[in-house]
Design an enzyme around this catalytic site. Structure first.
Site, PDB file in Angstrom:
ATOM      1  N   ARG A  35      -1.172   1.302   0.873  1.00 29.84           N
ATOM      2  CA  ARG A  35      -0.590  -0.042   0.961  1.00 29.84           C
ATOM      3  C   ARG A  35       0.884   0.069   1.332  1.00 29.84           C
ATOM      4  O   ARG A  35       1.620   0.873   0.759  1.00 29.84           O
ATOM      5  CB  ARG A  35      -0.745  -0.753  -0.384  1.00 29.84           C
ATOM      6  N   ARG A  76      12.888 -19.575  -5.529  1.00 29.59           N
ATOM      7  CA  ARG A  76      13.969 -19.111  -6.405  1.00 29.59           C
ATOM      8  C   ARG A  76      14.946 -20.250  -6.707  1.00 29.59           C
ATOM      9  O   ARG A  76      15.103 -21.186  -5.914  1.00 29.59           O
ATOM     10  CB  ARG A  76      14.727 -17.948  -5.758  1.00 29.59           C
ATOM     11  N   LYS A 217      -5.005 -12.385  -1.771  1.00 32.07           N
ATOM     12  CA  LYS A 217      -4.509 -12.038  -3.104  1.00 32.07           C
ATOM     13  C   LYS A 217      -4.649 -13.267  -4.011  1.00 32.07           C
ATOM     14  O   LYS A 217      -4.098 -14.325  -3.714  1.00 32.07           O
ATOM     15  CB  LYS A 217      -3.049 -11.584  -3.023  1.00 32.07           C
ATOM     16  N   THR A 275      -2.279  -4.124 -10.070  1.00 31.60           N
ATOM     17  CA  THR A 275      -1.100  -4.389 -10.899  1.00 31.60           C
ATOM     18  C   THR A 275      -1.168  -3.769 -12.288  1.00 31.60           C
ATOM     19  O   THR A 275      -2.075  -4.044 -13.064  1.00 31.60           O
ATOM     20  CB  THR A 275      -0.817  -5.898 -11.070  1.00 31.60           C
TER      21      THR A 275
END
Length: 478
Positions: A35, A76, A217, A275
């Site tokens: 990846r 953000r 994802k 993860t």
């Protein structure tokens, strides 16, 4: 190089694993595909990594997959006048469109799409969920929130919105540029971040135009609600547990992981568990017992692949992390319970010729205790169909198409060999035996089962099963 496990290992490349010698060591330790995270990788470095992986691939003669992971939108906060503030439980805090530096009462939220979509009662999670706000009054210019879980907040911290459906594309201008650069290099898989709906996948596929496969994802609660549609539009799923665990209660993630693994298997599409699988190995040469159990759970569930992130990209022990995953996979797959779990979860075949053939081939191979199930496949679809059955014997996929071979690197149980296409059925049977013999799957005198599509070389025509005996030189005959 034959693996002794069926589950695949996806290793992320980064500062700790970007040179030829290290990538070679990772492959030898058990990595089946690599990846490249575009959140941290400029185009020049990405091209260099792809070239290095292809160098390793050519030296071993086995297809290696490359997955490029797009960053997706990054939501953000703006900046604070003093760099940070302390938010107290119960206080009011406003997010607004005013670009003036913030203070303890307000801060800029430079995302008008969030302010437009927020509604009273929606949660906002700041800094990976460390601070939690609840919207009380919303408009297109501001959102007045109440601090439920306080803490220190500083410039440009991330914002997550578990309750809010944002009218934004999963692909930013950066993602589009990264995608085009990756496609030019010939990567095999594109991982698409921030997927909320099937249209996000469809949009990416329109840009890709078949040049790579798309892995969605699953990291947003909104995606969970539309999982069936997203799965149908995608070529594979990645269970991105880190982000899911921020936006959803942590206790929901294990059950969602199991649900997605089983859904993907029913659909006959690869699923990657990702993860924090061996997180402690970023700093330690050995994992915790809990991490070993976590990896083992993914193997028992029949996932296609398990992924290392920072462990292989930036950790102190990248090779040890891959080796540990490899050993866990081998050990779990030797457990008799493993086979019983896979059998219990086997979905019924779809009402297509290809699925019926794959199911029949699996039954024949297991009834006769054959040492290998061999697929001739042009597009890779025959091997994927057979892998959906999770057969007891190893799957040997033979393809004339290097692109198909590389994409199969993520598929459970598939040992892929790139070879010239068969001239006719006799050649197909003979060379299937030779390849399986050469790679150590069968011995002289044993039988194998061969699945293919006739006419040869036409994708999607899986319609033939043959049982053949392997001769003393490895050639097979019916």
């Amino acid at each position: 190089m034959r693996r002794l496990r069926r589950i695949k290992i996806l290793a992320t490349l980064g500062p700790a694993s970007s040179d030829l010698a290290m990538i070679r060591r990772l492959f030898e330790a058990g990595a089946d595909l690599f990846r490249i995270n575009m959140s941290h990788t400029p185009h020049d470095k990405m091209r260099e990594l792809v070239a290095t992986i292809r160098n390793v691939e050519s030296s071993y003669g086995r297809p290696i997959g490359i997955l490029v992971d797009l960053q997706g939108p990054k939501l953000r906060l703006g900046a604070f006048a003093e760099g940070s503030v302390q938010l107290q439980n119960g206080q009011t805090f406003t997010l607004d469109s005013d670009k003036t530096p913030g203070d303890a009462n307000r801060v800029n939220l430079p995302h008008p799409e969030i302010l437009a979509a927020l509604r009273p009662g929606h949660a906002l999670l700041l800094d990976d969920g460390k601070v939690r706000l609840i919207a009380e009054d919303t408009s297109k210019e501001h959102a007045v929130t109440r601090v439920v879980v306080g803490g220190r907040m500083s410039d440009r911290k991330g914002v997550s919105l578990p309750d809010t459906d944002l009218a934004v594309s999963a692909m930013t201008p950066k993602d589009r540029a990264d995608l085009e650069a990756a496609l030019v290099t010939g990567v095999d898989w594109i991982a698409l971040s921030f997927v909320q709906r099937a249209d996000d996948v469809i949009e990416a596929k329109k840009m890709i135009r078949g040049r790579a496969a798309v892995m969605a994802k699953i990291e947003k609660p909104q995606a969970i609600d539309r999982l069936a549609d997203i799965l149908e539009a995608s070529d594979a799923l990645m269970v991105a547990r880190g982000d899911l665990g921020v936006e959803l209660p942590l206790e929901r993630v294990p059950s969602l992981q199991k649900q997605m693994t089983r859904m993907a298997r029913r659909a006959g599409k690869p699923v990657v568990i990702a993860t924090q699988m061996l997180e402690s190995m970023i700093q330690s040469p050995v994992p915790t017992r809990a991490e070993v159990s976590d990896v083992a759970t993914a193997v028992y569930e029949g996932a296609d692949a398990i992924m290392l992130s920072a462990e292989s990209a930036a950790g102190k022990f990248p090779v040890e992390a891959v080796s540990t995953m490899n050993r866990i996979g081998e050990e779990v797959e030797r457990d008799p319970i493993y086979r019983s779990v896979l059998t219990a979860q086997r979905p019924p075949p779809e009402s297509t010729a290809g699925d019926a053939i794959a199911d029949a081939a699996r039954q024949i191979a297991e009834t006769l205790d054959l040492p290998a199930l061999i697929c001739w496949t042009s597009s890779g679809s025959t091997a994927v169909r057979v892998a959906r059955e999770r057969p007891k014997p190893p799957i040997v996929a033979i393809t004339p198409n290097i692109t198909a071979g590389r994409r199969l690197a993520v598929v459970w149980g598939v040992h892929c060999v790139v070879a010239e296409d068969a001239r006719d059925q006799d050649d197909m049977v003979s060379r299937a035996g030779q390849i399986a013999f050469r790679d150590g799957f069968v011995r002289a005198g044993q039988r194998v089962i061969i699945v293919a599509g006739v006419p040869l070389g036409i994708p999607g025509t899986t319609n033939m099963v043959r049982i053949a005996s392997v001769g003393p030189e490895g050639d097979a005959n019916m």
